[in-house]
Design a protein around this motif. Structure first.
Motif, PDB file in Angstrom:
ATOM      1  N   TYR A   1       0.662  -1.246  -0.074  1.00  0.00           N
ATOM      2  CA  TYR A   1       0.094   0.038  -0.029  1.00  0.00           C
ATOM      3  C   TYR A   1       0.963   1.183  -0.069  1.00  0.00           C
ATOM      4  O   TYR A   1       0.634   2.135  -0.598  1.00  0.00           O
ATOM      5  CB  TYR A   1      -1.070   0.194   1.118  1.00  0.00           C
ATOM      6  CG  TYR A   1      -1.733   1.186   0.998  1.00  0.00           C
ATOM      7  CD1 TYR A   1      -3.031   1.368   0.116  1.00  0.00           C
ATOM      8  CD2 TYR A   1      -1.909   2.094   1.990  1.00  0.00           C
ATOM      9  CE1 TYR A   1      -3.814   2.273  -0.156  1.00  0.00           C
ATOM     10  CE2 TYR A   1      -3.031   2.977   1.963  1.00  0.00           C
ATOM     11  CZ  TYR A   1      -3.746   3.109   0.912  1.00  0.00           C
ATOM     12  OH  TYR A   1      -4.641   4.476   0.859  1.00  0.00           O
ATOM     13  N   ALA A   2       1.842   1.201   0.758  1.00  0.00           N
ATOM     14  CA  ALA A   2       2.932   2.321   0.896  1.00  0.00           C
ATOM     15  C   ALA A   2       3.400   2.586  -0.660  1.00  0.00           C
ATOM     16  O   ALA A   2       3.632   3.920  -0.927  1.00  0.00           O
ATOM     17  CB  ALA A   2       4.069   2.184   1.640  1.00  0.00           C
TER      18      ALA A   2
ATOM     19  N   ALA B   1       3.184  11.676   2.154  1.00  0.00           N
ATOM     20  CA  ALA B   1       3.069  11.727   3.470  1.00  0.00           C
ATOM     21  C   ALA B   1       2.358  10.550   3.920  1.00  0.00           C
ATOM     22  O   ALA B   1       2.772  10.059   5.214  1.00  0.00           O
ATOM     23  CB  ALA B   1       2.408  13.007   4.178  1.00  0.00           C
ATOM     24  N   ASN B   2       1.105   9.860   3.428  1.00  0.00           N
ATOM     25  CA  ASN B   2       0.725   8.975   3.876  1.00  0.00           C
ATOM     26  C   ASN B   2       1.589   7.487   3.622  1.00  0.00           C
ATOM     27  O   ASN B   2       1.474   6.667   4.420  1.00  0.00           O
ATOM     28  CB  ASN B   2      -0.493   8.808   3.032  1.00  0.00           C
ATOM     29  CG  ASN B   2      -1.676   9.522   3.669  1.00  0.00           C
ATOM     30  OD1 ASN B   2      -1.796  10.142   4.635  1.00  0.00           O
ATOM     31  ND2 ASN B   2      -2.814  10.213   2.901  1.00  0.00           N
ATOM     32  N   ALA B   3       2.415   7.874   2.526  1.00  0.00           N
ATOM     33  CA  ALA B   3       3.121   6.675   2.190  1.00  0.00           C
ATOM     34  C   ALA B   3       4.109   6.257   3.290  1.00  0.00           C
ATOM     35  O   ALA B   3       4.511   5.404   3.677  1.00  0.00           O
ATOM     36  CB  ALA B   3       3.760   6.822   0.835  1.00  0.00           C
TER      37      ALA B   3
ATOM     38  N   TRP C   1       3.751   7.135   6.574  1.00  0.00           N
ATOM     39  CA  TRP C   1       3.033   6.410   7.740  1.00  0.00           C
ATOM     40  C   TRP C   1       3.158   4.618   7.289  1.00  0.00           C
ATOM     41  O   TRP C   1       3.420   3.816   8.138  1.00  0.00           O
ATOM     42  CB  TRP C   1       1.764   6.820   7.834  1.00  0.00           C
ATOM     43  CG  TRP C   1       0.920   6.032   9.020  1.00  0.00           C
ATOM     44  CD1 TRP C   1      -0.218   5.273   8.657  1.00  0.00           C
ATOM     45  CD2 TRP C   1       1.374   5.789  10.335  1.00  0.00           C
ATOM     46  NE1 TRP C   1      -0.549   4.777   9.864  1.00  0.00           N
ATOM     47  CE2 TRP C   1       0.263   5.134  10.888  1.00  0.00           C
ATOM     48  CE3 TRP C   1       2.279   6.397  11.165  1.00  0.00           C
ATOM     49  CZ2 TRP C   1       0.295   4.888  12.201  1.00  0.00           C
ATOM     50  CZ3 TRP C   1       2.476   5.772  12.593  1.00  0.00           C
ATOM     51  CH2 TRP C   1       1.369   5.214  12.843  1.00  0.00           C
ATOM     52  N   TYR C   2       2.714   4.417   6.005  1.00  0.00           N
ATOM     53  CA  TYR C   2       2.575   2.964   5.777  1.00  0.00           C
ATOM     54  C   TYR C   2       3.885   2.383   5.674  1.00  0.00           C
ATOM     55  O   TYR C   2       3.965   1.090   6.091  1.00  0.00           O
ATOM     56  CB  TYR C   2       1.758   2.855   4.773  1.00  0.00           C
ATOM     57  CG  TYR C   2       0.267   2.950   4.988  1.00  0.00           C
ATOM     58  CD1 TYR C   2      -0.497   2.014   5.648  1.00  0.00           C
ATOM     59  CD2 TYR C   2      -0.406   4.097   4.719  1.00  0.00           C
ATOM     60  CE1 TYR C   2      -1.883   2.324   6.045  1.00  0.00           C
ATOM     61  CE2 TYR C   2      -1.752   4.344   5.250  1.00  0.00           C
ATOM     62  CZ  TYR C   2      -2.448   3.439   5.748  1.00  0.00           C
ATOM     63  OH  TYR C   2      -3.747   3.708   6.336  1.00  0.00           O
ATOM     64  N   TYR C   3       4.884   2.981   5.262  1.00  0.00           N
ATOM     65  CA  TYR C   3       6.324   2.573   5.387  1.00  0.00           C
ATOM     66  C   TYR C   3       6.721   2.170   6.820  1.00  0.00           C
ATOM     67  O   TYR C   3       7.480   1.108   6.943  1.00  0.00           O
ATOM     68  CB  TYR C   3       7.269   3.264   4.604  1.00  0.00           C
ATOM     69  CG  TYR C   3       7.254   3.139   3.040  1.00  0.00           C
ATOM     70  CD1 TYR C   3       7.480   2.088   2.327  1.00  0.00           C
ATOM     71  CD2 TYR C   3       7.376   4.430   2.581  1.00  0.00           C
ATOM     72  CE1 TYR C   3       7.411   2.141   1.126  1.00  0.00           C
ATOM     73  CE2 TYR C   3       7.309   4.502   0.860  1.00  0.00           C
ATOM     74  CZ  TYR C   3       7.279   3.170   0.148  1.00  0.00           C
ATOM     75  OH  TYR C   3       7.488   3.244  -1.055  1.00  0.00           O
ATOM     76  N   LEU C   4       6.278   3.162   7.637  1.00  0.00           N
ATOM     77  CA  LEU C   4       6.711   2.756   9.001  1.00  0.00           C
ATOM     78  C   LEU C   4       6.002   1.706   9.418  1.00  0.00           C
ATOM     79  O   LEU C   4       6.620   0.714  10.119  1.00  0.00           O
ATOM     80  CB  LEU C   4       6.339   3.815   9.967  1.00  0.00           C
ATOM     81  CG  LEU C   4       7.250   5.045   9.960  1.00  0.00           C
ATOM     82  CD1 LEU C   4       6.547   6.516  10.593  1.00  0.00           C
ATOM     83  CD2 LEU C   4       8.565   4.898  10.457  1.00  0.00           C
ATOM     84  N   LEU C   5       4.881   1.443   9.205  1.00  0.00           N
ATOM     85  CA  LEU C   5       3.898   0.332   9.626  1.00  0.00           C
ATOM     86  C   LEU C   5       4.596  -1.026   8.995  1.00  0.00           C
ATOM     87  O   LEU C   5       4.577  -1.975   9.542  1.00  0.00           O
ATOM     88  CB  LEU C   5       2.450   0.440   9.269  1.00  0.00           C
ATOM     89  CG  LEU C   5       1.728   1.343   9.955  1.00  0.00           C
ATOM     90  CD1 LEU C   5       0.345   1.539   9.306  1.00  0.00           C
ATOM     91  CD2 LEU C   5       1.636   1.083  11.599  1.00  0.00           C
ATOM     92  N   ALA C   6       5.198  -1.069   7.523  1.00  0.00           N
ATOM     93  CA  ALA C   6       5.696  -1.929   7.080  1.00  0.00           C
ATOM     94  C   ALA C   6       6.982  -2.372   7.569  1.00  0.00           C
ATOM     95  O   ALA C   6       7.586  -3.498   7.491  1.00  0.00           O
ATOM     96  CB  ALA C   6       5.887  -1.550   5.512  1.00  0.00           C
TER      97      ALA C   6
ATOM     98  N   ALA D   1      10.197   9.301   2.072  1.00  0.00           N
ATOM     99  CA  ALA D   1       8.845   9.736   1.655  1.00  0.00           C
ATOM    100  C   ALA D   1       8.395  10.843   2.346  1.00  0.00           C
ATOM    101  O   ALA D   1       7.830  11.960   1.977  1.00  0.00           O
ATOM    102  CB  ALA D   1       7.839   8.441   1.835  1.00  0.00           C
ATOM    103  N   ALA D   2       8.712  10.855   3.607  1.00  0.00           N
ATOM    104  CA  ALA D   2       8.446  12.064   4.366  1.00  0.00           C
ATOM    105  C   ALA D   2       9.122  13.356   4.236  1.00  0.00           C
ATOM    106  O   ALA D   2       8.547  14.437   4.194  1.00  0.00           O
ATOM    107  CB  ALA D   2       8.662  11.627   5.907  1.00  0.00           C
ATOM    108  N   ARG D   3      10.440  13.104   3.957  1.00  0.00           N
ATOM    109  CA  ARG D   3      10.950  14.321   3.254  1.00  0.00           C
ATOM    110  C   ARG D   3      10.363  14.820   2.129  1.00  0.00           C
ATOM    111  O   ARG D   3      10.646  16.075   1.889  1.00  0.00           O
ATOM    112  CB  ARG D   3      12.542  13.915   3.147  1.00  0.00           C
ATOM    113  CG  ARG D   3      13.246  13.737   4.626  1.00  0.00           C
ATOM    114  CD  ARG D   3      14.685  13.517   4.472  1.00  0.00           C
ATOM    115  NE  ARG D   3      15.538  13.418   5.767  1.00  0.00           N
ATOM    116  CZ  ARG D   3      16.523  13.104   5.974  1.00  0.00           C
ATOM    117  NH1 ARG D   3      17.336  12.355   5.241  1.00  0.00           N
ATOM    118  NH2 ARG D   3      17.018  13.160   7.100  1.00  0.00           N
ATOM    119  N   LYS D   4      10.276  14.105   1.126  1.00  0.00           N
ATOM    120  CA  LYS D   4       9.730  14.396  -0.190  1.00  0.00           C
ATOM    121  C   LYS D   4       8.330  15.286   0.210  1.00  0.00           C
ATOM    122  O   LYS D   4       7.990  16.224  -0.456  1.00  0.00           O
ATOM    123  CB  LYS D   4       9.511  13.171  -0.879  1.00  0.00           C
ATOM    124  CG  LYS D   4       9.324  13.512  -2.507  1.00  0.00           C
ATOM    125  CD  LYS D   4       9.238  12.450  -3.285  1.00  0.00           C
ATOM    126  CE  LYS D   4       9.158  12.644  -4.588  1.00  0.00           C
ATOM    127  NZ  LYS D   4       9.461  11.839  -5.803  1.00  0.00           N
ATOM    128  N   ALA D   5       7.521  14.625   1.107  1.00  0.00           N
ATOM    129  CA  ALA D   5       5.983  15.089   1.290  1.00  0.00           C
ATOM    130  C   ALA D   5       6.413  16.492   1.753  1.00  0.00           C
ATOM    131  O   ALA D   5       5.794  17.639   1.675  1.00  0.00           O
ATOM    132  CB  ALA D   5       5.543  14.305   2.345  1.00  0.00           C
TER     133      ALA D   5
END
Length: 147
Positions: free
Chosen positions: A56-57, A67-69, A71-76, A85-89
């Protein structure tokens, strides 16, 4: 005769079940991954389901929802990808991703950078009001002393 009529009624259903995936079906599959990730990984800390979060990420990342990616990468279980992804967001103005960058930095052992970033975005993180809740979710997946 009844069985023949019944079979003829079922034929269109059987044929439609064999159609190739449509865009609508693909989005259903993506949504299922999100639901499974949220339920099993975020909700119940079932690490065996983290691949659902990763898939999903990656979808979100390709779609530009960095930004949502994150979060899901953290969960992954992929803090490096989450940080990227957070820096890009954040560069795109999605500053609420700072929270995810803070978590990723802490998980990666970069506590000083995490503290600095958390201080820089303290007001925004406080306004979002999810930091503690998200930290508790991640503490089930990562050693709590990192968060």
């Amino acid at each position: 005769m009844r069985s023949v009529v019944f079979l003829l009624l079922l034929l269109p259903l059987a044929l439609s079940a064999q159609k190739p995936d449509t865009a609508e079906c693909q989005s259903c599959a993506v949504n299922k991954k999100m639901i499974r990730c949220d339920y099993y990984v975020a909700g119940k800390a079932v690490k065996e389901k983290q691949s659902e979060c990763e898939n999903y990420a990656r979808y979100l990342d390709r779609d530009g929802t960095h930004a949502n990616a994150a979060w899901y990468y953290l969960l992954a279980g992929h803090p490096n990808e989450a940080l990227r992804a957070a820096r890009k967001a954040m560069a795109e103005g999605q500053t609420y991703a700072a929270e995810y960058a803070v978590f990723a930095l802490r998980i990666l052992g970069q506590g000083t950078d995490a503290d600095r970033l958390q201080q820089q975005y303290a007001d925004l993180i406080r306004k979002a009001g999810r930091f503690e809740q998200d930290r508790k979710i991640l503490a089930k997946l990562y050693p709590p002393n990192l968060l």
